[in-house]
Design an enzyme around this catalytic site. Sequence first.
Site, PDB file in Angstrom:
ATOM      1  N   MET A 106       4.821   1.455   2.049  1.00  0.00           N
ATOM      2  CA  MET A 106       5.047   2.899   1.952  1.00  0.00           C
ATOM      3  C   MET A 106       4.154   3.643   2.940  1.00  0.00           C
ATOM      4  SD  MET A 106       6.087   3.745  -1.933  1.00  0.00           S
ATOM      5  CE  MET A 106       4.460   3.929  -2.602  1.00  0.00           C
ATOM      6  N   GLY A 107       3.616   2.908   3.915  1.00  0.00           N
ATOM      7  CA  GLY A 107       2.816   3.560   4.955  1.00  0.00           C
ATOM      8  C   GLY A 107       1.403   3.872   4.518  1.00  0.00           C
ATOM      9  N   LEU A 136      -1.155   2.971   6.282  1.00  0.00           N
ATOM     10  CA  LEU A 136      -1.520   1.550   6.397  1.00  0.00           C
ATOM     11  C   LEU A 136      -3.028   1.327   6.374  1.00  0.00           C
ATOM     12  CD1 LEU A 136       1.064   0.532   9.162  1.00  0.00           C
ATOM     13  CD2 LEU A 136       1.286   0.313   6.677  1.00  0.00           C
ATOM     14  N   GLY A 161      -5.148  -4.040   3.792  1.00  0.00           N
ATOM     15  CA  GLY A 161      -4.312  -4.814   2.858  1.00  0.00           C
ATOM     16  C   GLY A 161      -2.928  -5.035   3.456  1.00  0.00           C
ATOM     17  N   HIS A 162      -2.314  -3.949   3.951  1.00  0.00           N
ATOM     18  CA  HIS A 162      -0.997  -4.068   4.604  1.00  0.00           C
ATOM     19  C   HIS A 162      -1.093  -4.993   5.821  1.00  0.00           C
ATOM     20  CE1 HIS A 162      -0.661   0.188   2.906  1.00  0.00           C
ATOM     21  NE2 HIS A 162       0.325  -0.439   2.314  1.00  0.00           N
ATOM     22  N   GLN A 186      10.681   5.261  -7.288  1.00  0.00           N
ATOM     23  CA  GLN A 186       9.630   4.629  -8.085  1.00  0.00           C
ATOM     24  C   GLN A 186       8.587   5.615  -8.612  1.00  0.00           C
ATOM     25  OE1 GLN A 186       8.254   1.927  -4.901  1.00  0.00           O
ATOM     26  NE2 GLN A 186       6.182   2.590  -5.356  1.00  0.00           N
ATOM     27  N   GLY A 207       1.689  -8.131  -1.661  1.00  0.00           N
ATOM     28  CA  GLY A 207       0.271  -8.312  -1.963  1.00  0.00           C
ATOM     29  C   GLY A 207       0.056  -8.568  -3.453  1.00  0.00           C
ATOM     30  N   SER A 223      -3.609   2.868  -0.497  1.00  0.00           N
ATOM     31  CA  SER A 223      -3.381   4.162   0.163  1.00  0.00           C
ATOM     32  C   SER A 223      -3.919   5.290  -0.706  1.00  0.00           C
ATOM     33  CB  SER A 223      -1.890   4.372   0.420  1.00  0.00           C
ATOM     34  OG  SER A 223      -1.366   3.268   1.114  1.00  0.00           O
TER      35      SER A 223
HETATM   36  P1  AMP Z   1       2.406  -0.061  -0.620  1.00  0.00           P
HETATM   37  O1  AMP Z   1       2.433   0.544   0.736  1.00  0.00           O
HETATM   38  O2  AMP Z   1       1.307   0.431  -1.484  1.00  0.00           O
HETATM   39  O3  AMP Z   1       3.763  -0.042  -1.288  1.00  0.00           O
HETATM   40  O4  AMP Z   1       2.072  -1.596  -0.399  1.00  0.00           O
HETATM   41  C1  AMP Z   1       2.869  -2.410   0.438  1.00  0.00           C
HETATM   42  C2  AMP Z   1       2.467  -3.845   0.221  1.00  0.00           C
HETATM   43  O5  AMP Z   1       1.091  -3.997   0.553  1.00  0.00           O
HETATM   44  C3  AMP Z   1       2.634  -4.310  -1.229  1.00  0.00           C
HETATM   45  O6  AMP Z   1       3.168  -5.625  -1.239  1.00  0.00           O
HETATM   46  C4  AMP Z   1       1.235  -4.281  -1.745  1.00  0.00           C
HETATM   47  O7  AMP Z   1       0.998  -5.191  -2.810  1.00  0.00           O
HETATM   48  C5  AMP Z   1       0.450  -4.679  -0.510  1.00  0.00           C
HETATM   49  N1  AMP Z   1      -0.943  -4.236  -0.632  1.00  0.00           N
HETATM   50  C6  AMP Z   1      -1.382  -2.994  -0.936  1.00  0.00           C
HETATM   51  N2  AMP Z   1      -2.723  -2.980  -1.027  1.00  0.00           N
HETATM   52  C7  AMP Z   1      -3.139  -4.246  -0.780  1.00  0.00           C
HETATM   53  C8  AMP Z   1      -4.422  -4.889  -0.746  1.00  0.00           C
HETATM   54  N3  AMP Z   1      -5.547  -4.207  -0.977  1.00  0.00           N
HETATM   55  N4  AMP Z   1      -4.467  -6.198  -0.453  1.00  0.00           N
HETATM   56  C9  AMP Z   1      -3.328  -6.901  -0.218  1.00  0.00           C
HETATM   57  N5  AMP Z   1      -2.087  -6.367  -0.249  1.00  0.00           N
HETATM   58  C10 AMP Z   1      -1.993  -5.055  -0.524  1.00  0.00           C
END
Ligand code: AMP
Length: 298
Positions: free
Chosen positions: A30-31, A33, A36-37, A61, A147, A186
């Site tokens: 969802m950007g 970044l 983790g991303h 969501q 993640g 994020s």
């Molecule tokens: P989001 O942008 O929050 O939807 O996250 C996109 C992907 O990045 C999802 O698969 C999350 O689980 C993963 N993600 C977010 N934060 C972390 C993190 N701290 N470590 C590893 N993966 C992450």
Amino acid sequence: MKIIRKIEEIRKYSIKNKSEGKKIGFVPTMGALHDGHLSLIEKSLSLSDITIVSIFVNPLQFGVNEDFDSYPRNLETDKEILSNFNIDVLFLPEINEFVGPDFSTIVNVGEIVKKFEGVSRPQFFLGVATIVSKLFLATLPDYAFFGQKDYQQSLVVRKLSKDLNFLTEIIVSPIIRESNGLAMSSRNDYLTKNERDLAGVIFSAIDNTKTFINKGENNRKRINSLLHTRLRNVEEIKIDYACAATADELEEPEYFDEGENIVLLVAVYIGKVRLIDNSIVRLPIKAFNQNTEFKEGL
Ligand code: AMP
């Protein structure tokens, strides 16, 4: 890095590359970044011939009182970050094409979506499963990278991919953390410096509770109580849930079995910011411990 916005175009792109025998890796985000991303992107680059990253703040969501409107959106910064990586496509679905005004299909994965996050955010996994399905159908990935940070989400996506026979292998990567243990997110952007420091207690509470499980504690309520006590050390933290469950099905037995993988799942509020974290720990096999103690006693 090619930018694609249209479903038909990304699908054609993937079909062409797959017909040339290339493996497609897909990282949905969802950007806003962060590292983790980026760890997921690096994993995709190492395993796939083609890496597609998507940025789409999924309206399905978010609940009505949640932070859809204020969710951090930094597309220009994200593009700059992505330009440092050798990714092939940035997929930016257009909201009107992706979930237009007449959109009504919802993917419901079943029991698992009702627990934990599903209690606090009843629409969350319906929205995730629906949009992940659409993203998979648009990008046709061989591998999709998620993640562990969103642990329940990773189980939902695995189940979804299996039940709907997607030809996509789900690969889950470890949580990337700040130096104080706070899981990168994020939403951490919403925290003040002081709140960020305080939020370190989430990781230390989980970590400390794990030491009891490592020593053989298998009573679920006692484990939950240990976790709660440690989180309550910081009065600014309001617990949404802090629970132990079986790592594979998220079941909550009175006692966990020897050798079983247990996940500690935490969701808390600091001010208005909701943060989640988790960790997996394997309950020791007592027979093995007894043997070890016996040998040590000799
Ligand atoms: P989001 O942008 O929050 O939807 O996250 C996109 C992907 O990045 C999802 O698969 C999350 O689980 C993963 N993600 C977010 N934060 C972390 C993190 N701290 N470590 C590893 N993966 C992450």
